[in-house]
Scaffold this active site. Structure first.
Site, PDB file in Angstrom:
ATOM      1  N   SER A 114      18.907 -25.350 -17.574  1.00 64.20           N
ATOM      2  CA  SER A 114      19.789 -26.444 -17.991  1.00 64.20           C
ATOM      3  C   SER A 114      20.955 -25.923 -18.819  1.00 64.20           C
ATOM      4  O   SER A 114      22.111 -26.314 -18.608  1.00 64.20           O
ATOM      5  CB  SER A 114      18.996 -27.483 -18.795  1.00 64.20           C
ATOM      6  OG  SER A 114      18.015 -28.110 -18.004  1.00 64.20           O
ATOM      7  N   ARG A 118      23.278 -28.352 -27.346  1.00 65.70           N
ATOM      8  CA  ARG A 118      21.996 -29.059 -27.389  1.00 65.70           C
ATOM      9  C   ARG A 118      22.199 -30.562 -27.284  1.00 65.70           C
ATOM     10  O   ARG A 118      21.376 -31.260 -26.678  1.00 65.70           O
ATOM     11  CB  ARG A 118      21.226 -28.703 -28.657  1.00 65.70           C
ATOM     12  CG  ARG A 118      19.790 -29.231 -28.660  1.00 65.70           C
ATOM     13  CD  ARG A 118      18.881 -28.406 -29.521  1.00 65.70           C
ATOM     14  NE  ARG A 118      18.639 -27.080 -28.977  1.00 65.70           N
ATOM     15  CZ  ARG A 118      17.723 -26.784 -28.064  1.00 65.70           C
ATOM     16  NH1 ARG A 118      16.965 -27.748 -27.558  1.00 65.70           N
ATOM     17  NH2 ARG A 118      17.566 -25.553 -27.642  1.00 65.70           N
ATOM     18  N   HIS A 174      22.792 -31.149 -23.687  1.00 61.47           N
ATOM     19  CA  HIS A 174      21.507 -31.023 -22.983  1.00 61.47           C
ATOM     20  C   HIS A 174      20.678 -32.295 -23.120  1.00 61.47           C
ATOM     21  O   HIS A 174      20.036 -32.739 -22.167  1.00 61.47           O
ATOM     22  CB  HIS A 174      20.743 -29.829 -23.560  1.00 61.47           C
ATOM     23  CG  HIS A 174      19.374 -29.644 -22.996  1.00 61.47           C
ATOM     24  ND1 HIS A 174      18.229 -30.026 -23.664  1.00 61.47           N
ATOM     25  CD2 HIS A 174      18.955 -29.128 -21.817  1.00 61.47           C
ATOM     26  CE1 HIS A 174      17.171 -29.738 -22.928  1.00 61.47           C
ATOM     27  NE2 HIS A 174      17.584 -29.203 -21.796  1.00 61.47           N
TER      28      HIS A 174
END
Length: 214
Positions: free
Chosen positions: A17, A40, A43
């Protein structure tokens, strides 16, 4: 239409990812210190708008890390954010994640004062004798109350993560936090959420673990 799936092992999904995120960012250069946080959040949300929406006060990552090392408590405005934060990683430094939304005294104070529970939660947190980090992903009223208490000299958070999502007073409450002298990470505009608040906390903890070689 034939759908072709990537052959990725379960343990490699997160790694893949982040590779995809890097590929889609292309030549876009991010501040190396802020990059782990931005990626993050992307994500968590699958939303690349956060590259531009996330706003960081000067030196905020170093200041946040210093607070965590001193055993800071993270105060959330939702149980969802609390459940999403890596409490084991935080506990290494003596910190805890707290949420007061279900506390009976908070409900009683909110009813008495005609405020939201989130506002009453901030008032309760202000009584704690600990370094405090606030991770707000849902309630703009929590940010407004923080702004008021900061200006009154009644609280001095070590970090405010201001990422509530929505429409009513969301944009305005984030702008208020950016007017203070408190370190902040804010998702400017309407976007955000408890998952984003937790992701930012976890990114900071990940940065710390990586620096320790864990």
């Amino acid at each position: 239409m034939k759908v072709e799936l990537e052959n990725v092992l379960p343990g490699d999904i997160e790694k893949r990812s982040f590779e995809i995120i890097g590929e889609e960012l292309g030549d876009r250069k991010l501040d190396p210190q802020l990059e782990p946080i931005i990626k993050r959040v992307i994500h968590t949300s699958a939303d690349f708008d956060y590259v531009d929406n996330l706003v960081f006060s000067e030196g905020v990552v170093d200041k946040a890390i210093e607070a965590i090392k001193e055993g800071a408590y993270i105060i959330t405005d939702t149980q969802m954010a609390k459940s999403g934060i890596n409490k084991k990683a935080l506990a290494k430094f003596g910190g805890e994640v707290l949420n007061f939304m279900s506390d009976e005294d908070v409900a009683a104070i909110a009813k008495k004062n005609g405020t939201t529970r989130a506002t009453a939660c901030i008032d309760k947190a202000a009584t704690l004798d600990k370094p405090l980090i606030f991770a707000v992903g849902n309630a703009p009223t929590a940010l407004v109350r923080l702004y008021e208490l900061i200006n009154e000299g009644k609280i001095k958070p070590r970090l405010i993560i201001g990422v509530p999502v929505g429409f009513v007073n969301v944009v305005q409450s984030k702008e208020l936090i950016m007017e203070t002298d408190v370190p902040y990470i804010v998702a400017r505009g309407r976007k955000g959420g408890s998952n984003v608040a937790a992701a930012i906390c976890n990114a900071l903890l990940y940065i710390m673990d990586k620096s320790r070689g864990e």
